[in-house]
Design a protein around this motif. Sequence first.
Motif, short mmCIF file in Angstrom:
data_model
loop_
_atom_site.label_atom_id
_atom_site.label_comp_id
_atom_site.label_asym_id
_atom_site.label_seq_id
_atom_site.Cartn_x
_atom_site.Cartn_y
_atom_site.Cartn_z
N ASN A 58 0.87 -1.17 0.00
CA ASN A 58 0.00 0.00 0.00
C ASN A 58 0.90 1.22 0.00
OD1 ASN A 58 -2.55 -1.27 0.22
ND2 ASN A 58 -2.19 -1.61 2.39
N TYR A 59 0.83 2.03 -1.02
CA TYR A 59 1.74 3.16 -1.07
C TYR A 59 1.26 4.33 -0.24
CZ TYR A 59 -1.37 4.92 -4.72
OH TYR A 59 -2.46 5.34 -5.43
N TRP A 60 -0.09 4.48 -0.06
CA TRP A 60 -0.61 5.56 0.77
C TRP A 60 -2.05 5.25 1.08
CZ3 TRP A 60 -3.11 10.63 -0.86
CH2 TRP A 60 -3.19 11.52 0.21
N SER A 61 -2.46 5.48 2.30
CA SER A 61 -3.82 5.25 2.73
C SER A 61 -4.27 6.46 3.52
CB SER A 61 -3.89 3.98 3.58
OG SER A 61 -5.22 3.68 3.93
N THR A 114 0.13 2.50 5.38
CA THR A 114 0.96 3.15 4.36
C THR A 114 2.35 2.51 4.29
OG1 THR A 114 -0.26 5.21 4.63
CG2 THR A 114 1.92 5.36 3.62
N LEU A 115 2.76 2.20 3.07
CA LEU A 115 4.06 1.61 2.76
C LEU A 115 4.28 0.24 3.40
CD1 LEU A 115 6.35 4.77 2.82
CD2 LEU A 115 5.31 3.64 0.84
N HIS A 116 3.20 -0.45 3.72
CA HIS A 116 3.31 -1.80 4.27
C HIS A 116 3.10 -2.83 3.17
CE1 HIS A 116 2.92 -1.02 8.82
NE2 HIS A 116 3.52 0.00 8.22
N MET A 117 3.86 -3.87 3.24
CA MET A 117 3.78 -4.96 2.26
C MET A 117 2.41 -5.65 2.35
SD MET A 117 6.75 -4.88 0.79
CE MET A 117 6.98 -6.44 -0.02
N VAL A 118 1.91 -6.07 1.20
CA VAL A 118 0.67 -6.85 1.14
C VAL A 118 1.05 -8.31 1.16
CG1 VAL A 118 -1.35 -7.40 -0.24
CG2 VAL A 118 -0.50 -5.04 -0.15
N ASN A 119 0.50 -9.07 2.10
CA ASN A 119 0.81 -10.51 2.20
C ASN A 119 -0.09 -11.31 1.28
OD1 ASN A 119 2.74 -10.02 4.15
ND2 ASN A 119 1.23 -10.07 5.77
#
Length: 100
Positions: A56-59, A95-100
């Motif tokens: 997720n690049y930005w939320s 934000t900026l967290h990897m998607v599993n």
Amino acid sequence: MTAEWAVDLPTHIQGNDMVVPPGMYFMMGDNRHNSLDSRYWGFVPRANIVGRPLFNYWSFETSDDQMYKTSIGDRIAWMGHVALHFFTDTRWKRTLHMVN
């Protein structure tokens, strides 16, 4: 809902469940309440999927009625809101967290 999907959808309902056929995927949009996704146009064949989400690049938190505010004044006000509330309304846990 597309006309084809409106006709095909009931054939995939069993009891209270929607059954996704083998080799097909039910896709959800990134804005579940306001996205045109598989609820609108149907299943996606596996062959049409060429990648996977990485992160997720930005939320950013928005109000439920934001999508209905379409005038030029609304859009300018929204840009100002984002600029003023960038740090407080950004959902940093996503934000900026990897998607599993």
